[in-house]
Design a protein around this motif. Sequence first.
Motif, mmCIF file in Angstrom:
data_model
loop_
_atom_site.group_PDB
_atom_site.id
_atom_site.type_symbol
_atom_site.label_atom_id
_atom_site.label_comp_id
_atom_site.label_asym_id
_atom_site.label_seq_id
_atom_site.Cartn_x
_atom_site.Cartn_y
_atom_site.Cartn_z
ATOM 1 N N LYS A 42 -4.747 -2.887 -18.509
ATOM 2 C CA LYS A 42 -3.494 -3.390 -19.074
ATOM 3 C C LYS A 42 -3.226 -2.643 -20.383
ATOM 4 C CE LYS A 42 -2.992 -7.836 -19.102
ATOM 5 N NZ LYS A 42 -3.182 -9.260 -19.501
ATOM 6 N N VAL A 43 -2.163 -1.823 -20.377
ATOM 7 C CA VAL A 43 -1.808 -1.044 -21.564
ATOM 8 C C VAL A 43 -0.878 -1.875 -22.432
ATOM 9 C CG1 VAL A 43 -0.806 1.088 -22.432
ATOM 10 C CG2 VAL A 43 -2.039 1.088 -20.254
ATOM 11 N N LEU A 44 -1.291 -2.145 -23.656
ATOM 12 C CA LEU A 44 -0.508 -2.967 -24.570
ATOM 13 C C LEU A 44 0.491 -2.115 -25.347
ATOM 14 C CD1 LEU A 44 -3.417 -5.222 -25.922
ATOM 15 C CD2 LEU A 44 -2.024 -5.497 -23.848
ATOM 16 N N ALA A 45 1.414 -2.774 -26.001
ATOM 17 C CA ALA A 45 2.484 -2.075 -26.722
ATOM 18 C C ALA A 45 1.940 -1.189 -27.839
ATOM 19 C CB ALA A 45 3.478 -3.093 -27.294
ATOM 20 N N ASP A 46 0.803 -1.564 -28.403
ATOM 21 C CA ASP A 46 0.242 -0.785 -29.514
ATOM 22 C C ASP A 46 -0.708 0.320 -29.032
ATOM 23 O OD1 ASP A 46 -1.908 -2.252 -28.656
ATOM 24 O OD2 ASP A 46 -2.325 -3.223 -30.563
ATOM 25 N N LYS A 47 -0.687 0.621 -27.704
ATOM 26 C CA LYS A 47 -1.490 1.685 -27.075
ATOM 27 C C LYS A 47 -2.961 1.321 -26.940
ATOM 28 C CE LYS A 47 2.242 4.130 -26.945
ATOM 29 N NZ LYS A 47 3.043 4.165 -25.703
ATOM 30 N N GLY A 89 -9.204 1.336 -27.958
ATOM 31 C CA GLY A 89 -8.077 2.019 -28.567
ATOM 32 C C GLY A 89 -7.733 1.474 -29.942
ATOM 33 N N PRO A 90 -6.515 1.797 -30.413
ATOM 34 C CA PRO A 90 -5.416 2.428 -29.674
ATOM 35 C C PRO A 90 -5.745 3.871 -29.274
ATOM 36 C CG PRO A 90 -4.871 2.259 -31.990
ATOM 37 C CD PRO A 90 -6.133 1.500 -31.817
ATOM 38 N N LEU A 91 -5.210 4.284 -28.118
ATOM 39 C CA LEU A 91 -5.459 5.604 -27.576
ATOM 40 C C LEU A 91 -4.241 6.510 -27.751
ATOM 41 C CD1 LEU A 91 -7.195 4.718 -24.173
ATOM 42 C CD2 LEU A 91 -8.282 5.252 -26.360
ATOM 43 N N LYS A 92 -4.511 7.760 -27.980
ATOM 44 C CA LYS A 92 -3.434 8.748 -27.995
ATOM 45 C C LYS A 92 -2.840 8.818 -26.595
ATOM 46 C CE LYS A 92 -2.611 13.707 -28.519
ATOM 47 N NZ LYS A 92 -3.244 15.024 -28.782
ATOM 48 N N PRO A 93 -1.514 8.807 -26.456
ATOM 49 C CA PRO A 93 -0.920 8.875 -25.118
ATOM 50 C C PRO A 93 -1.446 10.056 -24.313
ATOM 51 C CG PRO A 93 0.761 8.290 -26.703
ATOM 52 C CD PRO A 93 -0.484 8.622 -27.501
ATOM 53 N N THR A 129 1.226 6.256 -21.783
ATOM 54 C CA THR A 129 2.348 7.193 -21.890
ATOM 55 C C THR A 129 2.995 7.159 -23.267
ATOM 56 O OG1 THR A 129 3.853 5.551 -20.960
ATOM 57 C CG2 THR A 129 2.821 7.088 -19.430
ATOM 58 N N GLY A 130 3.659 8.258 -23.580
ATOM 59 C CA GLY A 130 4.347 8.416 -24.851
ATOM 60 C C GLY A 130 4.934 9.811 -24.905
ATOM 61 N N PRO A 131 5.567 10.190 -25.995
ATOM 62 C CA PRO A 131 6.152 11.533 -26.107
ATOM 63 C C PRO A 131 5.145 12.648 -25.860
ATOM 64 C CG PRO A 131 6.884 10.128 -27.923
ATOM 65 C CD PRO A 131 5.815 9.365 -27.207
ATOM 66 N N GLU A 132 3.889 12.392 -26.195
ATOM 67 C CA GLU A 132 2.857 13.421 -26.043
ATOM 68 C C GLU A 132 2.578 13.769 -24.587
ATOM 69 O OE1 GLU A 132 1.694 10.867 -29.683
ATOM 70 O OE2 GLU A 132 2.639 10.597 -27.715
ATOM 71 N N THR A 133 2.914 12.874 -23.662
ATOM 72 C CA THR A 133 2.615 13.122 -22.248
ATOM 73 C C THR A 133 3.811 13.704 -21.490
ATOM 74 O OG1 THR A 133 3.262 10.893 -21.524
ATOM 75 C CG2 THR A 133 0.973 11.198 -22.235
ATOM 76 N N ALA A 134 4.881 14.022 -22.184
ATOM 77 C CA ALA A 134 6.096 14.492 -21.505
ATOM 78 C C ALA A 134 5.836 15.712 -20.635
ATOM 79 C CB ALA A 134 7.183 14.796 -22.535
ATOM 80 N N PHE A 135 4.953 16.608 -21.073
ATOM 81 C CA PHE A 135 4.700 17.838 -20.331
ATOM 82 C C PHE A 135 4.007 17.598 -18.992
ATOM 83 C CE2 PHE A 135 0.553 17.290 -22.247
ATOM 84 C CZ PHE A 135 -0.328 17.916 -21.374
ATOM 85 N N VAL A 371 -8.431 16.025 -20.954
ATOM 86 C CA VAL A 371 -7.431 15.941 -22.014
ATOM 87 C C VAL A 371 -7.116 17.340 -22.542
ATOM 88 C CG1 VAL A 371 -6.969 15.048 -24.330
ATOM 89 C CG2 VAL A 371 -8.078 13.580 -22.632
ATOM 90 N N ASN A 372 -8.145 18.156 -22.703
ATOM 91 C CA ASN A 372 -7.958 19.544 -23.140
ATOM 92 C C ASN A 372 -7.462 20.440 -22.015
ATOM 93 O OD1 ASN A 372 -8.401 19.678 -25.888
ATOM 94 N ND2 ASN A 372 -10.594 20.017 -25.712
ATOM 95 N N TRP A 373 -8.020 20.302 -20.825
ATOM 96 C CA TRP A 373 -7.722 21.259 -19.746
ATOM 97 C C TRP A 373 -6.272 21.194 -19.283
ATOM 98 C CZ3 TRP A 373 -12.726 18.942 -17.447
ATOM 99 C CH2 TRP A 373 -13.824 19.440 -18.164
ATOM 100 N N ARG A 374 -5.682 20.000 -19.307
ATOM 101 C CA ARG A 374 -4.255 19.909 -18.979
ATOM 102 C C ARG A 374 -3.412 20.630 -20.027
ATOM 103 N NH1 ARG A 374 -5.988 14.590 -17.584
ATOM 104 N NH2 ARG A 374 -5.370 13.875 -19.660
ATOM 105 N N GLN A 375 -3.804 20.491 -21.288
ATOM 106 C CA GLN A 375 -3.097 21.195 -22.358
ATOM 107 C C GLN A 375 -3.232 22.710 -22.183
ATOM 108 O OE1 GLN A 375 -1.159 20.120 -24.781
ATOM 109 N NE2 GLN A 375 -1.524 17.918 -24.853
#
Length: 386
Positions: A42-47, A89-93, A129-135, A371-375
């Motif tokens: 369950k992902v909460l609003a605060d990540k 967390g909170p976790l980076k998106p 999810t968040g702006p960081e995962t747009a790619f 996390v790195n390899w997708r980037q």
Amino acid sequence: MKISITSRRLRLTLFSALITVSAMAQLPQRTPTPNDTLNSPKVLADKRVMIQIYAPKASEVTVGGDFQASPKPLSLTKNEQGVWSILIGPLKPDYYSYTLMVDGVRTMDPKNPVIKQGISSLENMMAVTGPETAFEDNKAVPHGEVREVWYSSNSLGMMRRMHVYTPPGYEKGTAKYPVFYLLHGGGDDDSGWNTIGRSGFILDNLIAAGKAKPMIVVMPNGSMPLPPQTGMPDANTMNRMRDLFASELLKDVMPSVEKNYRTLATPESRAIAGLSMGGFQTLDVTLTHPELFNYVGVFSSGFFGATADEADTKYAKVLNDPSFNKGKKLFWVAIGKDDFVMEANKKTLAMLDKHNIKYQYKESSGGHTWVNWRQYLNEYTPMLFK
């Protein structure tokens, strides 16, 4: 006569239904449990993310995954209803994988159907999810297709599978495309880059934004049918895996792709890259057959252990060839500063420096994770086929 038969059948049907209802009424009724309404992850609003599992008879539950910097698993807490939970967390998106251990037994999260498959294990996946995962998100852009393709491997004497991405419009067109061979790491199979690696969505988004050229991406199975090992394979196993993979790639995978897909089968229209074990395989193929690929990417890798000691000798002919640099439009190496294979990476770069092999180097934050390899895939792909 017809009415009589119909009436008899109706009476028999009703009688059978009454017996069934009566029997069901006598069965013990199931008692509801907290598991019926459990939601995990369950992902909460605060990540922050809540991971839960109903295991009333368990004495210990832990969780580990690439959401944490330390390899030490985290302990879940049990409530009076038998639900074990932890708030992380909170976790980076980003997209993460995790695994539960219940009383020492590796266990899937039964409430989460999203999984990553390996050659001998499964892991759950979760998205913050968040702006960081747009790619890497599934966005409203033209989508290509990722297919599971089976072929006969003469090198291994068995049927093998690879995943193949074709860009948007491939099916309706006649154009030929450059080909990018994308290799996974140890413990994974050809599905890795398509599941936790998000490769199809990354390619879709890059192509839609005009940042990458439309291309075919081939994701073969780099895991060879050798006896399983615990920990890092020894040098003999690494060498055997290397030789088997090179044989299959050159004699089975590439001929199959170039026969069945509309490819531009030239060195300037071929790229190869791999992570960890796949990076090791990429180095081997590149330094054995430099004429095949003009674009090379090595993610979180190098020559490991004893293979590093023999590399200077094994690849001497190519390493000492001054024309090597002229044939490479891109030789890109990337690794996280906390990656446990950093020593192997540094030794490999030192060998390349010794022989004046030109490369581009990126050192990011983080370690040996998707996390790195997708980037890296997102950064490497736009540089191809220029």
